[in-house]
Design an enzyme around this catalytic site. Structure first.
Site, PDB file in Angstrom:
ATOM      1  N   HIS A   1     -10.921   0.624   1.178  1.00 30.07           N
ATOM      2  CA  HIS A   1     -10.780   1.809   2.087  1.00 30.07           C
ATOM      3  C   HIS A   1     -11.982   2.176   2.687  1.00 30.07           C
ATOM      4  O   HIS A   1     -13.160   2.466   2.023  1.00 30.07           O
ATOM      5  CB  HIS A   1     -10.466   3.001   1.076  1.00 30.07           C
TER       6      HIS A   1
ATOM      7  N   ASP B   1       1.102   2.646   3.601  1.00 29.89           N
ATOM      8  CA  ASP B   1      -0.022   3.805   3.210  1.00 29.89           C
ATOM      9  C   ASP B   1       1.057   5.092   2.937  1.00 29.89           C
ATOM     10  O   ASP B   1       0.683   6.174   3.148  1.00 29.89           O
ATOM     11  CB  ASP B   1      -0.874   4.103   3.971  1.00 29.89           C
TER      12      ASP B   1
ATOM     13  N   ASN C   1      -5.555   9.961   6.983  1.00 27.30           N
ATOM     14  CA  ASN C   1      -6.978   9.441   7.073  1.00 27.30           C
ATOM     15  C   ASN C   1      -6.923   7.930   6.810  1.00 27.30           C
ATOM     16  O   ASN C   1      -6.621   7.635   5.671  1.00 27.30           O
ATOM     17  CB  ASN C   1      -7.970  10.025   5.986  1.00 27.30           C
TER      18      ASN C   1
ATOM     19  N   HIS D   1       0.776  -1.396   0.098  1.00 23.76           N
ATOM     20  CA  HIS D   1      -0.087  -0.065   0.034  1.00 23.76           C
ATOM     21  C   HIS D   1       0.933   1.217  -0.063  1.00 23.76           C
ATOM     22  O   HIS D   1       1.339   1.497   1.054  1.00 23.76           O
ATOM     23  CB  HIS D   1      -1.061  -0.002   1.063  1.00 23.76           C
TER      24      HIS D   1
ATOM     25  N   HIS E   1       1.423   5.255  -2.147  1.00 19.26           N
ATOM     26  CA  HIS E   1       1.114   6.173  -3.302  1.00 19.26           C
ATOM     27  C   HIS E   1       2.358   6.724  -3.885  1.00 19.26           C
ATOM     28  O   HIS E   1       3.089   7.531  -3.205  1.00 19.26           O
ATOM     29  CB  HIS E   1       0.381   7.288  -2.491  1.00 19.26           C
TER      30      HIS E   1
END
Lengths: 428, 312
Positions: A184, A310, A283, A65, A67
């Protein structure tokens, strides 16, 4: 091309635990023995010897996970900078989420990511595509085409799938192509305008809170849909006690659900937000100490299968602003392993459990072939568990500096990251 | 005693001694507003920038008048007239303001923590004139000043704060301020408007407002915002007025010399009945009068008024 990793404690849970030498030839593990002598002296290509004595040698770590921000937000991170950061963090493979611009919901974007990853020539990059076209929750993406292009899972990460029927169909349809659905979990109406965990800290700071239930009601919905469809469901970034309970109950019933949490959820609590610290804004938000305890229990008893970062790079443009206006997310690739090793140090997890959560389990969930066995591709991470250092975000290979762990003293880090028999990171 | 802090950002970071110093200073300042020539030269040559990112009548005017009565130059900016509409960040705006060397920056901002962020970045003194749902220290100080004037001391007083506690920076600052000076703060309102963990700030909670009013020395009503119906906090103004509005009837159980307060603006007939707002127990307009004195004291203490006076 030959390489011998000599004298390290090789740990591949359920397979090996002991001091072994590993011979790698042309990127493939060809021998695992107690003492390998480079017998083939007359071969023309030299043999690289890595002295791993006192170190542990494990299957390459996988961060399922992250980005990477490319295409679209290259000032925050590129596929190259993210790949190098991953290599430095000990990861041999990463899974970038599709919320780029344009969104990864089609073959062109998937192929672009894979081309850039090949140019970066560091770690393996397995793209995750959108559950829905444009992450809009209106229409399914073309999973067959995307899988064919190289996608490994689907997720609308960053956004929940509000429409329960679309989520049901996504799970059913994904099953046909063997793609796991990564959810999510967030009820947007309950989360409302919240910017941090709802509780005494948000009350004191005058910030709108996000209740635990905003996550757990969706976790429970998706578990129900998973039972209905029999598809593979993976819950992303679990942050609350209620979610851990729901997943534990589901697993006891035999539901095919898996789950991940991130190092920040088992390390920090919402008090880190005091002083309006945007480096602790994400978040789902950092929760209470009770939630953190539940996450640790969930990791220990296997309810939570995976530690994923994340990794969410942002620039000062998004972070040096009012707390409400600040973007969500922190980076994690270069701190994940040392933060996770604290769990071994303090007895929460055994080293085998930790390796499972950072390598074996993500590989199993994603259908990847990983492990230290003769005949397998040599994706290997070598860790010095005794190396103590101070986190210095300004040295990160990631373009992001948004970490709450800057200045922390941590112990244990990757010293070699080897992908396909090639050293992609070596600690100085 | 000298005031040592660079900024006044919230009541939690002020000690009881610092609060008393501001109140004592304000008591002395108050008389200036009763003179026929309402101006003293104390802060001549000082510059106060009032930066309001949110609409305000009372607070903005009060700070402006306070500065002028002390002969400081004050200028008032609103976000719509500033570079904010051109996309300038708060950080850049603050640095540019500082570069012009004002002595105090007063800031109101819709987001909690914005004044704290600016205060950390600039060497100029910063006064928080209200940040989101977080804090409104000048309002709390003027509320405390008004009660202290009437009651002599806050010690042991029962202070009921009633209404939308969740969204109220006035409530948060008053819980901290009143309890630091020895008062007991009781909160009441519909449970939808009582935030989680508010007791940790030093107040108790009762859901029936009659229990809160019973035996109260002070009853402070908070403004109800009609748009809150959209997030389902209450069903209608009619129902709110009946169960949570302050009427003469509900007031019967309070102490005989109860003080009725409201930070304004009033929703007459919703959270407070007109006859109560205008009745003998109401000190709502005295709050406004004292607001000027409190803000004069804040300017005076932050911009080295003490040292100036010595130089003179």
């Amino acid at each position: 091309m030959r390489m011998i990793i000599k004298g390290g404690r090789v740990i591949d849970p359920g397979n090996i635990d002991g001091v072994r030498d590993i011979l790698i030839e042309d990127g493939i593990i060809t021998q695992i023995e107690e003492n390998i002598i480079d017998y083939d002296q007359d071969k023309t290509d030299s043999c690289e010897i890595i002295d791993a004595s006192g170190l542990i040698v494990v299957p390459g770590l996988i961060d399922m996970h992250v980005h990477l921000r490319e295409p679209g937000h290259e000032y925050k991170e590129t596929i190259k900078s993210g790949s190098l950061a991953a290599a430095r963090g000990g990861f041999t493979a990463i899974c970038p989420m599709p919320n780029t611009n344009p969104v990864n919901d089609n073959r062109q974007v998937t192929e672009f990511i894979l081309t850039k990853a090949a140019e970066a020539d560091a770690v393996r990059v397995y793209p995750v595509a959108g559950i829905s076209k444009g992450l809009n929750g209106n229409r399914l993406s073309e999973y067959g085409e995307l899988k064919d292009a190289g996608v490994i899972a689907v997720s609308d990460d960053g956004k929940p799938v509000n429409n329960s029927l679309l989520m049901r169909r996504a799970m059913e349809y994904a099953k046909g192509f063997g793609l796991p659905v990564i959810s999510h979990c967030e009820d947007l109406e309950l989360a409302a305008d919240g910017v941090m965990n709802e509780g005494p800290v948000s009350t004191r700071m005058g910030l709108a809170g996000i209740p635990n239930a905003a996550e757990s009601v969706m976790v429970m919905r998706d578990i129900s849909l998973c039972e209905l469809t029999g598809s593979a469901l993976h819950i992303a970034h679990v942050s609350t006690s209620e979610s851990v309970h729901a997943i534990r109950d589901a697993k006891e019933r035999g539901v095919a659900v898996t789950a991940e949490t991130a190092p920040h959820y088992f390390t920090l609590i919402d008090e880190s937000v005091y002083d309006y610290n945007t480096s602790a804004k994400m978040n789902p938000p950092l929760r209470s100490s009770e939630d953190r305890e539940s996450i640790l229990k969930g990791l220990k008893d296997g309810t939570i299968d995976v530690i994923a970062t994340d990794h969410a790079p942002h620039s000062a443009l998004e972070k040096d602003v009012e707390f409400n206006n600040s973007a969500n997310g922190i980076i994690g690739l270069e701190t994940s392993l040392p933060l996770s090793l604290r769990l071994v140090e303090n007895g929460t997890l055994s080293i085998e459990q930790l390796i499972d959560k950072m390598s074996g389990n993500p590989a199993r969930i994603l259908g990847l072939d990983n492990g230290i066995k003769v005949g397998k591709t040599a994706d290997i991470t070598i860790i010095d568990t005794e190396n103590t250092f101070i986190v210095n975000a300004s040295e990160f290979l990631s373009l992001g500096r948004n970490t709450p762990f800057d200045g922390w003293e941590l112990k244990g880090r990757a010293v070699f990251t080897i992908v396909g028999g090639r050293i992609v990171f070596k600690d100085k | 005693m000298q005031f040592e802090k660079k900024d006044i950002l919230d009541m939690e970071s002020l000690s009881a001694d610092e609060i008393n110093l501001i109140l004592d200073t304000a008591d002395k300042m108050k008389e200036i507003s009763d003179r026929s020539i309402k101006k003293v030269p104390t802060l001549r040559g000082k510059t106060m920038v009032l930066f309001f990112y949110e609409p305000s009548t009372r607070t903005r005017l009060s700070f402006d008048i306070a500065a002028k009565r002390l002969s400081a130059d004050s200028l008032s900016l609103s976000a719509t007239a500033s570079s904010t509409v051109k996309g300038e960040t708060l950080v850049d705006t603050a640095r540019n303001l500082e570069a012009m060397r004002p002595d105090v920056i007063v800031i109101r901002h819709p987001m909690a923590g914005a004044p704290h962020m600016i205060a950390k970045m600039v060497s100029t003194s910063v006064i928080n004139a209200g940040d989101g749902m977080h804090a409104h220290p000048s309002q709390s100080l003027l509320d405390i000043m008004t009660v202290r004037e009437k009651k002599g001391s806050l010690d042991g007083l029962r202070v009921a704060i009633i209404g939308d506690i969740s969204h109220s920076r006035v409530a948060r600052s008053n819980i901290a301020g009143f309890s630091k000076l020895g008062a007991n703060v009781i909160l009441s309102g519909p449970p939808t408007m009582i935030p989680k963990g508010i007791e940790a700030l030093g107040a108790s909670v009762v859901y029936n407002i009659n229990d809160a009013i019973s035996g109260a020395d002070v009853v402070m009503m908070l403004r109800i915002q009609k748009e809150r119906q959209k997030s389902f906090l209450f069903p209608s103004e009619r129902e709110y007025a009946r169960f949570y509005g302050l009427s003469a009837d509900k007031l019967k159980n309070a102490k005989e010399d109860v003080l009725i307060m409201h930070p304004g603006p009033l929703n007459r007939g919703v959270e407070i009945a007109p006859d109560v707002a205008d009745g003998p127990h109401s000190i709502i307009l005295e709050q406004v009068t004292n607001g000027v004195a409190i803000r004069m004291a804040m300017f005076y203490l932050l911009s080295g008024g003490v040292r100036n006076a010595d130089d003179n």
